[in-house]
Design an enzyme around this catalytic site. Structure first.
Site, PDB file in Angstrom:
ATOM      1  CG  ASP A  31      35.447  40.246  40.752  1.00 25.79           C
ATOM      2  OD1 ASP A  31      35.604  40.581  41.940  1.00 25.79           O
ATOM      3  OD2 ASP A  31      35.809  40.941  39.789  1.00 25.79           O
ATOM      4  CG  ASN A  33      36.426  43.227  44.677  1.00 23.49           C
ATOM      5  OD1 ASN A  33      36.572  42.476  43.714  1.00 23.49           O
ATOM      6  ND2 ASN A  33      37.341  43.346  45.631  1.00 23.49           N
ATOM      7  CG  ASP A  35      39.438  42.378  42.376  1.00 16.47           C
ATOM      8  OD1 ASP A  35      38.683  41.461  41.966  1.00 16.47           O
ATOM      9  OD2 ASP A  35      40.140  42.254  43.409  1.00 16.47           O
ATOM     10  CG  ASP A  39      35.474  38.670  45.779  1.00 14.10           C
ATOM     11  OD1 ASP A  39      34.333  38.237  45.984  1.00 14.10           O
ATOM     12  OD2 ASP A  39      35.705  39.678  45.059  1.00 14.10           O
ATOM     13  CG  ASP A 108      43.487  23.149  49.157  1.00 14.51           C
ATOM     14  OD1 ASP A 108      44.243  22.212  49.441  1.00 14.51           O
ATOM     15  OD2 ASP A 108      42.979  23.304  48.043  1.00 14.51           O
ATOM     16  CG  ASP A 216      48.667  20.837  47.766  1.00 16.27           C
ATOM     17  OD1 ASP A 216      47.922  20.661  46.792  1.00 16.27           O
ATOM     18  OD2 ASP A 216      49.861  21.185  47.671  1.00 16.27           O
ATOM     19  CD  GLU A 275      47.132  17.040  45.478  1.00 16.32           C
ATOM     20  OE1 GLU A 275      46.986  17.336  44.286  1.00 16.32           O
ATOM     21  OE2 GLU A 275      47.823  17.722  46.263  1.00 16.32           O
ATOM     22  CG  HIS A 347      43.219  23.124  41.906  1.00 14.78           C
ATOM     23  ND1 HIS A 347      42.781  22.113  42.738  1.00 14.78           N
ATOM     24  CD2 HIS A 347      44.517  23.330  42.223  1.00 14.78           C
ATOM     25  CE1 HIS A 347      43.781  21.727  43.511  1.00 14.78           C
ATOM     26  NE2 HIS A 347      44.854  22.449  43.219  1.00 14.78           N
ATOM     27  CG  ASP A 348      46.471  20.755  40.488  1.00 20.34           C
ATOM     28  OD1 ASP A 348      46.726  21.940  40.215  1.00 20.34           O
ATOM     29  OD2 ASP A 348      46.740  20.232  41.587  1.00 20.34           O
TER      30      ASP A 348
END
Length: 589
Positions: A31, A33, A35, A39, A108, A216, A275, A347-348
């Protein structure tokens, strides 16, 4: 394809055989910034880290505009960057930074479905007479039912995120199909206007400097237009869609058309990865055969489906023989044509050290290295999921409020509110395999929020970040990070790793994973002990005990005797057979 036609196919591209891909999940990477959300500028700030690791390709999970119902996999604008992640200028800088370091960027591509806030769908649902009505799958209620009544859905397909795969649109009285969230309506690829709009968008990204796409659930884009009911299991509809939407009737046609319309003429330096849940070895050969011009490789899910009983909310213990049988079948099936992708996590998927290794302080690093070595030395292109190179582990989520994943939240609500299950039991079942395990922030240092952000992170940081972090590992010679660096370098340098054949050994051993790679004048024996006690690798050729150790996760060589969670790779010249004595030679008594 006939032999004559095959001769006209350009020379097979093979750069990706010696390449390693690194997946960045932007929301949780870095990150810039403060928040609380990762990013593009955060990624740019870590490019020297990726260069030091040695990877060749960065796969970037979605950063397009999105309502974030499914963390960016619900796209509302394919040709803009969500302000949460930055801007198109930031993406251009990322591309330039990667290319300047000799790395590629793969985006992706999510085109089985869009967000329900995408202008295409907004127009599609505006009226039954909309020119874009047929861009999505709309159907009336099942015959004999009033729209909205239970059982009135057009077929019995279930959403992968719980509940029916159909959502009633009150204004028109018709249902639209969503294999995932109700905010992710499925595109109708039967419509050629849909396909051309997708191809135009893909060409736009390639023109901008992107080096390919990870696609995907791409084998879901072809549905049987009749939308028949799916198979029924345990008395309830089950969304495996065997003859309905998994590798449907026109999938090969669509992928060949995509190649012709998007990649032809510039594919030499590109990478295309599909995928494909539910894909078979036989289908994968067709998808990845270079002569057919479809995709370079596929992500299959067979090996990550071995530690649960039909549903990942019913986890079971992995049997190593099952894992070897699965990966061995894919190695053999794609030995002559096509190519494998190699991965433990993404990520899954949960963290592999917690899943197939040992996350205890004593064995975490040993098992992380063992798992990496066993995977990376297979035949195929390895994928590293962010934090895997540090040996990151699953997150100890305490309550349902700690979770962010729509799949988890929907399942918990359905199981507790509709089925009346004990919340504590449901939470315990969620823990091992949920997707949020992989989505906690990358652990950069031992400081607040693991150095990910100075703000409040969008999801909790793993409490072990004080011990498991990049800053501590980067310069340590025996770290997990250094081990990954070595594996990646060896793939670049040794043809036996990038191009060798594959032979599985000890298929019935429940603790030792063993195989041989051969290429030209060298062969490589790979051994991994998937247990916390010593084992002897009982390979048929005892001379391997005297071979040179190429790599190991213990500081000293130990031959074929494997210590807990030990990995070793032994390299030797291919033995020259001893010639037989001539038949007329006298034998002395």
């Amino acid at each position: 394809m006939s032999p004559q036609e095959r001769e006209t196919v350009p020379r097979e591209r093979d750069w990706f055989r010696s390449a390693v891909v690194y997946q960045v999940y932007p929301r949780s990477f870095a990150d810039s910034n403060d928040d609380g959300v990762g990013d593009l500028r955060g990624i740019i700030g870590k490019l020297d880290y990726l260069e030091r690791l040695g990877v060749d390709v960065v796969w970037l999970s979605p950063v397009y505009r999105s309502p974030h119902d499914d963390n960016g996999y619900d796209i509302s604008d394919y040709q803009d960057i969500d302000p949460l992640f930055g801007s198109l200028d930031d993406l251009d800088d990322l591309i330039a930074g990667l290319h300047g370091r000799g790395m590629k960027l793969v985006m992706d591509l999510v085109v089985n479905h869009t967000s329900d806030e995408h202008p295409w769908f907004v127009e599609s649902r505006a009226s039954k007479d909309s020119p874009k009505r047929d861009w999505y799958w709309w159907r009336p209620a099942r015959s004999g039912f009033v729209p909205g009544e239970p059982g009135g859905e057009p077929n019995n397909w279930e959403s992968f995120f719980s509940g029916p795969a159909w959502e009633l649109d009150e204004a028109s009285g018709e249902y639209y199909l969503h294999l995932f969230s109700r905010k992710q309506p499925d595109l109708n690829w039967e419509n050629p206007e849909v396909r051309e709009s997708v191809y135009e968008m893909m060409r736009w990204w390639l023109d901008r400097g992107v080096d390919g796409f990870r696609m995907d659930v791409i084998n879901f884009i072809s549905k049987d237009p009749a939308l028949p009911d799916g198979p029924v299991r345990d008395g309830r509809p089950y969304a495996d869609g065997t003859a309905s939407f998994i590798s449907g009737p026109r999938i090969h046609e669509y992928l060949r058309e995509m190649h012709e319309q998007v990649f032809a003429g510039r594919e030499e330096a590109l990478l295309t990865v599909g995928e494909m849940p539910g894909v078979t070895v036989e289908d994968a050969v067709l998808f990845t055969d270079p002569a057919r011009r479809e995709v370079d490789m596929v992500f299959q899910f067979e090996h990550v489906g071995l530690d649960h009983d039909g549903s990942k909310w019913n986890p079971t213990k992995l049997r190593l023989t099952d894992l070897k049988a699965s990966l061995g079948r894919w190695q053999a099936g794609l030995a002559e044509r096509g190519w494998n992708s190699l991965y433990w996590g993404n990520h899954d998927q949960p963290r592999v050290v917690s899943r197939f290794g040992d996350e205890s302080p004593e064995y975490r690093e040993l098992s992380a290295k063992m798992l990496a070595g066993v995977l990376h030395l297979h035949r195929g292109t390895p994928y590293v999921y962010q934090g895997e190179e540090l040996g990151m582990t699953n997150m100890p989520f305490a309550t349902i409020d700690d979770y962010r994943d729509i799949e988890v939240l929907n399942h918990f609500r359905e199981a507790t509110e509709l089925l009346g299950e004990d919340p504590a039991v449901v939470l315990a079942a969620l823990a091992p395999l949920n997707r949020d395990n992989a989505r906690t922030p990358v652990q950069w240092d031992a400081g607040p929020n693991a150095g990910f952000t100075r703000g409040t992170p969008w999801i909790g940081v793993n409490p072990n970040s004080g011990a498991v972090n990049a800053e501590e590992q980067i310069s340590r010679e025996d770290s997990v990070f250094t081990f990954y660096r070595t594996l990646i370098r060896l793939r670049h340098e040794l043809p036996v790793i990038a191009h060798g054949d594959f032979t599985m050994l000890l298929p019935d051993d429940e603790e030792v994973y063993a195989y041989i790679r051969r290429h030209e004048d060298h062969e490589l024996l790979v051994l991994g002990n998937f247990s916390a006690h010593p084992r002897i690798a009982e390979v048929a050729d005892p001379l391997w005990a005297d071979a040179r150790r190429l790599l190991g996760n213990y500081p000293d060589a130990h031959g074929l005797a494997l210590r807990p969670w030990e990995f070793t790779a032994l390299l030797r010249p291919i033995p020259i057979p001893v010639p037989l004595a001539p038949l007329d030679t006298e034998v002395q008594a």
